[in-house]
Design a protein around this motif. Structure first.
Motif, mmCIF file in Angstrom:
data_model
loop_
_atom_site.group_PDB
_atom_site.id
_atom_site.type_symbol
_atom_site.label_atom_id
_atom_site.label_comp_id
_atom_site.label_asym_id
_atom_site.label_seq_id
_atom_site.Cartn_x
_atom_site.Cartn_y
_atom_site.Cartn_z
ATOM 1 N N GLU A 167 -55.512 -1.981 54.294
ATOM 2 C CA GLU A 167 -54.620 -0.863 54.553
ATOM 3 C C GLU A 167 -53.765 -0.685 53.319
ATOM 4 O OE1 GLU A 167 -53.291 -2.493 58.072
ATOM 5 O OE2 GLU A 167 -54.844 -1.492 59.233
ATOM 6 N N LEU A 168 -53.665 0.538 52.906
ATOM 7 C CA LEU A 168 -53.105 0.778 51.592
ATOM 8 C C LEU A 168 -52.185 1.986 51.632
ATOM 9 C CD1 LEU A 168 -53.387 -0.122 48.617
ATOM 10 C CD2 LEU A 168 -55.167 1.580 48.377
ATOM 11 N N ALA A 169 -51.028 1.848 51.033
ATOM 12 C CA ALA A 169 -50.159 3.005 50.856
ATOM 13 C C ALA A 169 -49.601 2.944 49.445
ATOM 14 C CB ALA A 169 -49.031 2.979 51.871
ATOM 15 N N ILE A 170 -49.733 4.031 48.739
ATOM 16 C CA ILE A 170 -49.242 4.072 47.362
ATOM 17 C C ILE A 170 -48.244 5.210 47.248
ATOM 18 C CG2 ILE A 170 -49.896 4.303 44.948
ATOM 19 C CD1 ILE A 170 -52.699 3.433 45.741
ATOM 20 N N GLU A 171 -47.058 4.893 46.818
ATOM 21 C CA GLU A 171 -46.052 5.943 46.664
ATOM 22 C C GLU A 171 -45.390 5.817 45.319
ATOM 23 O OE1 GLU A 171 -43.230 6.212 49.858
ATOM 24 O OE2 GLU A 171 -44.759 5.507 51.244
ATOM 25 N N PRO A 172 -45.102 6.962 44.730
ATOM 26 C CA PRO A 172 -44.443 6.888 43.425
ATOM 27 C C PRO A 172 -42.991 6.455 43.572
ATOM 28 C CG PRO A 172 -44.690 9.166 44.121
ATOM 29 C CD PRO A 172 -45.342 8.332 45.177
ATOM 30 N N VAL A 173 -42.529 5.712 42.601
ATOM 31 C CA VAL A 173 -41.111 5.376 42.535
ATOM 32 C C VAL A 173 -40.533 6.387 41.583
ATOM 33 C CG1 VAL A 173 -39.446 3.601 41.968
ATOM 34 C CG2 VAL A 173 -41.719 2.967 42.753
ATOM 35 N N ALA A 174 -39.820 7.347 42.093
ATOM 36 C CA ALA A 174 -39.380 8.441 41.242
ATOM 37 C C ALA A 174 -38.396 7.940 40.207
ATOM 38 C CB ALA A 174 -38.761 9.535 42.084
ATOM 39 N N ASP A 175 -37.361 7.292 40.681
ATOM 40 C CA ASP A 175 -36.359 6.789 39.759
ATOM 41 C C ASP A 175 -35.993 5.407 40.215
ATOM 42 O OD1 ASP A 175 -34.842 7.291 37.496
ATOM 43 O OD2 ASP A 175 -34.538 9.350 38.214
ATOM 44 N N VAL A 176 -36.249 4.453 39.371
ATOM 45 C CA VAL A 176 -35.969 3.111 39.833
ATOM 46 C C VAL A 176 -34.496 2.825 39.681
ATOM 47 C CG1 VAL A 176 -36.648 0.723 39.693
ATOM 48 C CG2 VAL A 176 -38.216 2.511 38.970
ATOM 49 N N THR A 177 -33.835 2.693 40.766
ATOM 50 C CA THR A 177 -32.466 2.225 40.737
ATOM 51 C C THR A 177 -32.437 0.992 41.602
ATOM 52 O OG1 THR A 177 -31.953 3.545 42.663
ATOM 53 C CG2 THR A 177 -31.551 4.567 40.535
ATOM 54 N N PRO A 178 -31.569 0.102 41.286
ATOM 55 C CA PRO A 178 -31.512 -1.123 42.090
ATOM 56 C C PRO A 178 -31.331 -0.789 43.564
ATOM 57 C CG PRO A 178 -30.108 -1.300 40.162
ATOM 58 C CD PRO A 178 -30.619 0.102 40.185
ATOM 59 N N ALA A 179 -30.581 0.281 43.827
ATOM 60 C CA ALA A 179 -30.340 0.646 45.214
ATOM 61 C C ALA A 179 -31.642 0.965 45.923
ATOM 62 C CB ALA A 179 -29.397 1.844 45.281
ATOM 63 N N ALA A 180 -32.458 1.726 45.236
ATOM 64 C CA ALA A 180 -33.723 2.116 45.840
ATOM 65 C C ALA A 180 -34.534 0.873 46.188
ATOM 66 C CB ALA A 180 -34.501 3.008 44.892
ATOM 67 N N LEU A 181 -34.418 -0.077 45.283
ATOM 68 C CA LEU A 181 -35.186 -1.282 45.501
ATOM 69 C C LEU A 181 -34.721 -2.003 46.760
ATOM 70 C CD1 LEU A 181 -36.155 -3.406 42.475
ATOM 71 C CD2 LEU A 181 -36.034 -4.415 44.746
ATOM 72 N N VAL A 182 -33.416 -2.080 46.881
ATOM 73 C CA VAL A 182 -32.865 -2.790 48.026
ATOM 74 C C VAL A 182 -33.158 -2.022 49.311
ATOM 75 C CG1 VAL A 182 -30.729 -3.530 49.136
ATOM 76 C CG2 VAL A 182 -31.068 -3.876 46.678
ATOM 77 N N ALA A 183 -33.051 -0.696 49.185
ATOM 78 C CA ALA A 183 -33.190 0.126 50.377
ATOM 79 C C ALA A 183 -34.622 0.251 50.859
ATOM 80 C CB ALA A 183 -32.618 1.501 50.123
ATOM 81 N N ALA A 184 -35.542 -0.268 50.067
ATOM 82 C CA ALA A 184 -36.938 -0.143 50.473
ATOM 83 C C ALA A 184 -37.114 -0.681 51.877
ATOM 84 C CB ALA A 184 -37.830 -0.896 49.501
ATOM 85 N N PRO A 185 -37.765 0.077 52.728
ATOM 86 C CA PRO A 185 -37.906 -0.375 54.105
ATOM 87 C C PRO A 185 -38.698 -1.663 54.149
ATOM 88 C CG PRO A 185 -39.314 1.513 53.639
ATOM 89 C CD PRO A 185 -38.453 1.323 52.447
ATOM 90 N N PRO A 186 -38.376 -2.514 55.076
ATOM 91 C CA PRO A 186 -39.078 -3.793 55.143
ATOM 92 C C PRO A 186 -40.553 -3.576 55.429
ATOM 93 C CG PRO A 186 -37.747 -3.435 57.095
ATOM 94 C CD PRO A 186 -37.389 -2.360 56.146
ATOM 95 N N LEU A 187 -41.310 -4.441 54.891
ATOM 96 C CA LEU A 187 -42.752 -4.328 55.065
ATOM 97 C C LEU A 187 -43.113 -4.640 56.500
ATOM 98 C CD1 LEU A 187 -45.504 -4.239 53.321
ATOM 99 C CD2 LEU A 187 -45.455 -6.690 53.720
ATOM 100 N N PRO A 188 -43.654 -3.681 57.187
ATOM 101 C CA PRO A 188 -44.095 -4.011 58.537
ATOM 102 C C PRO A 188 -45.288 -4.941 58.428
ATOM 103 C CG PRO A 188 -44.533 -1.700 58.000
ATOM 104 C CD PRO A 188 -43.988 -2.341 56.780
#
Lengths: 672, 121
Positions: A231-252
């Protein structure tokens, strides 16, 4: 000058650019196969250069900007500041695909640049050594470059069994950019007890981030053959900010559902892109020769027409004979004109064959097989309509041959064969047909599997014993596929029955010969309705026959001492350490007034499938291209004749079917 | 992590029938040597070997000889550790191995495997 509407040239620009891309692709593949002629690099460079020039002229700034970077890279290669390796070729092939997609989009009036093209452009820029690219055009403000990709990848248990080790995948991803494992988990489906674990099943999932401006297509390529294994999902990281990284939803931990990737056009698959783009074109390029011939005919037509109108103006009974002559001439002119126009529709099969090197290369990588592709008879001409319709069946057969026919290097080694399999495509004229052959030296048809499947489908009874030909016939049954599991290549419903139907729609036939362990040969015979051959015009008595040039080994006048009469009335002659039967064409076809004295005529040595025969004719008149007319359609099938054509003076000449003549000669010499 | 009380070394040969480590007393630390090739073909035997040593005590994996490894092997070790800890045991490592290190780091499994932080040399 500003009043000139450039858009009228757009169509030409697109066509030329697509052709340029084809040329680039072909040259890249040639480089990839180890050829090193500098001319190849020049070809690629020139193609890129003209596309850039055209794009800039006609206001396709995105295309121009993209090509500019590619060209800079190529310039480094051309000036030998950069070596050519597989990675570079991969990259440039991607650039070709990307440009095709861009051209297709600009043709449809859509925004030209997308995340994919921008990412690829950024990578090219990086490679060129930080050279400043022309500023990104304002036309595509939204296609901001991608800073990276978030990849969620969860293995399905059978992933490892298909030979896909995540280690290898991750290594490939690392080649693209810095790979960071954000999270790795054991999925819930994993057995709780070690004892229950089947080591060959995979229960791992990852959340990855690939840093850098990587093209989506490159990532897709890595995961390409995992279809159905993960199962694969690929999404672009538009702008890497530390916040975005932290806010990434937990991996189900449970199955990850592929989320739609915004602004990333997943659409145009690489191989098909060009076909789709050119399908609507509806134009063909014609060689100057054909156009010149057309103009000549047109000139004659005008002369005839003026002659006729002259007669018409001062007509009286005495001119009836001239009128008749004029009308006959008009008829001939019209017919010739018609033929010349038809000839414009004849295109070399190379245009279909040329897509195979790329296809084979992609399949090789995908399936882990080694394939050497041989193309023969690319210049054989086919009617454009036939050509367009034969492409898909051929692609299917080629995929089949690589997917099912050829074995993996390991299996081949075990079978005592070279690791690299051979796939041969050949087109030629035979017996009034155009024959396209796809042969491989793989495992051949799986007799047992096909029989079992046929029993299962109720096509045959279990106790029935089938010979090879009957087994071969089975694979053309609708819905018949023995593939244990559907791969994305073949075995997905579209089977050999569709191939056969397509071929039949063209009035052709398809057959297969297969030998277990030695390989299979698929033979497609297409009717020759409009085909053109290069022929040698020979005189026999009052008549003229055309012998296909391709079958002629040599023409010679025999000395009396070279000829031997043999029992039963046959004649043979000595030719290069062998005795060949002599076929007297006048006798075979009953021509009156022909040269019967062997020493006074000329013997044309013909070869067909390794067998030779000498054909006695009166004289050789010259070489000519002949538009082949089917004799069957207008009269009936004649043994030894593949068709007829009309010579420039309006006379009918029959075309010798070399295969038939050789067979006749062989029978005669065997009977003797 | 380095110092280890060695109870018994199972044979290093590619495991054809795992050499049976003596059923050790509750707290004994046992050393299990991983074969040079830990890829799929060797894993049934390796699994059997690991199952036998499952016990509440410490297990130390000797990776000095390890040359080839794949994802399945790491998964096996991962699940081994999980079950070992569930039973109250601990997993330790003996020997530095670049192949293991590279594979585990690429797959992001270092923590889950309890691999010690990279040591130089």
């Amino acid at each position: 000058m500003s009043t000139v509407d450039l858009s009228q040239f757009h169509k030409t620009f697109f066509e030329e650019s697509l052709e340029g891309l084809d040329a680039m692709e072909a040259a890249l593949l040639a480089l990839d196969s180890g050829q090193t002629e500098p001319e190849l690099v020049h070809t690629i460079f020139r193609a890129a250069h003209s596309i850039k020039g055209g794009a800039a002229t006609f206001g396709f700034a995105d295309v121009a900007a993209f090509t500019h970077v590619a060209e800079s890279l190529l310039e480094e290669v051309r000036s030998e500041r950069r070596g050519v390796d597989e990675k570079l070729i991969d990259l440039l092939l991607h650039a070709v695909d990307c440009l095709r997609a861009m051209l297709a989009r600009s043709r449809r009036g859509q925004p030209v640049a997308d995340a994919d093209s921008e990412a690829l452009r950024a990578e090219l820029v990086r490679l060129v050594g930080g050279e400043a690219a022309p500023p990104a055009p304002a036309a595509a403000p939204n296609a901001a470059s991608v800073a990276g990709w978030d990849i969620r990848f969860t293995a399905l248990p059978h992933l490892l069994q298909s030979g896909n080790d995540p280690l290898r995948l991750f290594r490939e991803l690392q080649q693209l950019g810095r790979l960071e494992v954000l999270r790795a988990v054991v999925v819930d489906a994993a057995p709780a007890q070690l004892a229950e674990l089947d080591p060959s099943q995979c229960f791992l999932g990852w959340e990855l981030r690939l840093h850098g401006a990587v093209a989506r297509a490159d990532i897709d390529a890595v995961f390409d053959w995992l279809d159905g294994d993960c199962e694969l999902a690929i999404e672009p990281v538009a702008d890497v900010t530390p916040a975005a990284l932290v806010a990434a939803p937990p991996l189900p931990v449970a199955p990850l559902v592929a989320a739609p990737a915004p602004k990333v056009d997943p659409g145009p698959r690489r191989i098909r892109a060009s076909a789709a783009a050119s399908a609507d074109g509806g134009s063909i390029r014609v060689s100057v020769d054909k156009v010149d011939a057309l103009i000549n005919m047109m000139g004659e037509l005008v002369i005839t027409q003026s002659m006729l109108s002259d007669i018409g103006e001062h007509f009286d009974q005495s001119q009836l004979e001239r009128l008749r002559e004029g009308l006959v001439q008009l008829e001939r002119n019209t017919r010739e004109l018609q033929e010349s126009v038809m000839r414009i529709r004849m295109l070399p099969i190379a245009s279909v064959f040329n897509r195979f090197p790329r296809l084979v290369r992609d399949l090789e990588h995908k399936l882990g097989k080694q394939v050497r592709l041989e193309l023969h008879g690319e210049h054989t001409e086919l009617d454009k309509t036939v050509l367009e319709k034969i492409g898909d069946p051929l692609v299917h057969l080629v995929r089949n041959a690589i997917d099912h026919g050829l074995e993996t290097p390991t299996q081949r080694r075990a079978a005592g064969k070279p690791e690299t399999g051979t796939l041969r495509l050949e087109a030629y004229h035979e017996g009034g047909n155009i024959v396209v052959q796809i042969s491989d030296d793989g495992a051949g048809l799986n007799h047992a599997a096909i029989t079992a499947k046929a029993v299962q489908c109720g096509l045959i009874r279990p106790e029935q014993e089938l010979d090879d030909a009957e087994v071969a016939a089975l694979i053309f049954q609708p819905g018949f596929s023995t593939a244990a599991q559907a791969t994305d290549l073949s075995g997905r419903g579209v089977g050999m029955d569709v191939v056969r139907r397509n071929v039949r729609d063209l009035g052709g036939s398809i057959g297969v010969r297969s030998q277990s362990g030695k390989g299979s040969v698929f033979t497609i015979a297409l009717p020759l309705t409009l085909a053109i051959i290069d022929g040698l015009v020979t005189a026999v008595g009052e008549e003229r026959y055309i012998v296909p040039l391709i079958s002629i080994v040599e023409s010679l006048r025999l000395r009396p001492d070279m000829v031997r009469k043999i029992a039963g009335g046959g004649e043979v002659f000595h030719f290069r350490d062998a005795y060949l039967p002599i076929m007297r064409l006048h006798r075979a076809f009953g021509c009156a007034g022909a040269v019967t004295d062997i020493e006074r005529g000329i013997v044309v040595v013909l070869e067909e499938e390794g067998r030779r025969v000498g054909l006695l004719v009166d004289d050789l008149l010259g070489q000519q291209q002949a538009v082949v007319k089917s004799l069957e359609a207008h009269y009936q099938r004649v043994e030894g004749i593949s068709g007829a054509t009309i010579l420039s003076d309006g006379a009918v000449a029959l075309i010798v079917d070399v295969g038939g003549v050789v067979r006749l000669g062989q029978q005669r010499s065997e009977a003797a | 992590m380095g110092g280890t009380r060695t109870a018994k070394k199972p044979g290093a040969e590619p495991p054809a029938g795992a050499p049976s480590p003596a059923p050790a007393s509750a707290d004994a630390t046992m050393l299990v040597r991983l074969p040079a090739d830990c890829r799929l073909a060797a894993q049934a035997a390796l699994k059997a070997q690991l199952q036998e040593v499952l016990q509440p005590g410490g297990i130390v994996l000797d990776v000095a000889q390890l040359e080839r490894i794949d994802t399945a092997a790491l998964q096996l070790l991962l699940l081994f550790r999980r079950e070992l800890e569930r039973q109250g045991g601990t997993l330790g490592w003996c020997g530095e191995n670049a192949v293991l290190r590279e594979a585990a780091s690429l797959l992001g499994l270092e923590q889950l495997l309890n691999l010690p932080a990279a040591t130089l040399a």
